[in-house]
Scaffold this active site. Structure first.
Site: not given
Ligand code: DGL
Length: 267
Positions: A18-19, A50-51, A81-83, A159, A191, A193
């Site tokens: 994940d990010s 990442y978003g 991570c969805n992104t 974070e 997301c 998170h």
């Molecule tokens: N956990 C990531 C997600 O599911 C977070 C994305 C991010 O880092 O912006 O999208």
């Protein structure tokens, strides 16, 4: 030509990335469902969020994480991570000959259950603007209203370990209460998170609003694919787990409730 690096040893670890620390919500679901599997988790916190990045950057970061997990011998990669899923999983699947499991906002269950015909989705800009998300969302638009809300700033606060801060509560109020006013009866957390925010969301939202996340579905899909490929670990013992972060060890350890060792790694 795809890179054929499939590890066929069924005791090999499940790789999860994940990010940052949010994907541990998915890792938890996998570990609960498949307790005898070994795993390696990468928290790419140095490059979070990442978003707000471009698609090209998200692909490059996702590939970097994938290559590291494959070098460590993983038999399957869970993009927690969805992104990263909505922007990069197709690229990864085309290039690497290993099974990839992704996570996407769970619009379908909300669509099937909504009574008010209004569903809210809280996700990153990168997820909401991706072609994959828009394709899925279009499948379910008929007869219901889908309210999309970018969760700007939420990942950064998580974070930084500010899960329960007043700043966080203010953002959650700002993002969710307008959707309540528009009649939302299901809130989809898009997301990985965000499941850590469920206790706070429950304090803010009317109790009738159902909160949906995709963690259990991802764990079930991981199990199904490992089973299909005959890669489920036959070991009867509890798995061993390695956590790596290029960010704060303390926050990752905090979110894991200090149950596992975390190693610092610059990747
Ligand atoms: N956990 C990531 C997600 O599911 C977070 C994305 C991010 O880092 O912006 O999208």
């Amino acid at each position: 030509m795809k890179k054929n690096i499939q590890n066929t040893d069924n005791s090999a670890p499940i790789g999860v990335f994940d990010s940052g620390i949010g994907g541990t919500s998915i890792w938890n679901e996998i570990n609960t469902l498949l307790p005898n599997e070994n795993s390696i988790y990468l928290a790419d916190s140095k490059y979070a969020p990442y978003g707000t990045r471009s698609r090209e950057e998200i692909i490059a970061l996702s590939e970097k994480n994938t290559v590291l997990l494959l070098e460590k011998g993983c038999k399957i990669i869970v993009v927690a991570c969805n992104t990263a899923t909505t922007n990069a999983i197709q690229y990864l699947r085309n290039k690497y000959d290993v099974p990839f499991i992704g996570i996407e906002p769970a619009i379908k269950p909300a669509y099937l259950k909504t009574v008010s015909k209004t569903v809210g989705i809280l996700a990153t800009k990168g997820t909401l603007s991706s072609a994959l998300f828009q394709e899925t969302s279009n499948l379910y638009k008929e007869g219901i209203e889908i309210l999309e809300q970018e969760g700007t700033g939420i990942v950064e606060l998580i974070e930084q370990g500010k899960l329960n801060s007043e700043e966080m509560m203010a953002l959650l109020r700002q993002y969710t209460l307008p959707m309540v006013e528009k009649g939302m009866d299901h809130l989809v957390l898009g997301c990985s998170h965000y499941p850590y925010l469920i206790p706070n969301l429950k304090k803010l939202l009317p109790p009738s609003i159902k909160i949906i996340d995709s963690g259990f579905a991802v764990a079930k899909q991981t199990e199904a694919i490992l089973n299909k490929k005959k890669l489920l670990n036959q070991n009867m013992y509890r798995g061993s787990h390695q956590f790596y972060t290029n960010g704060s060890i303390d926050f990752l350890q905090l979110i894991l409730q200090s149950q596992y060792n975390v190693t610092a790694l610059d990747f």
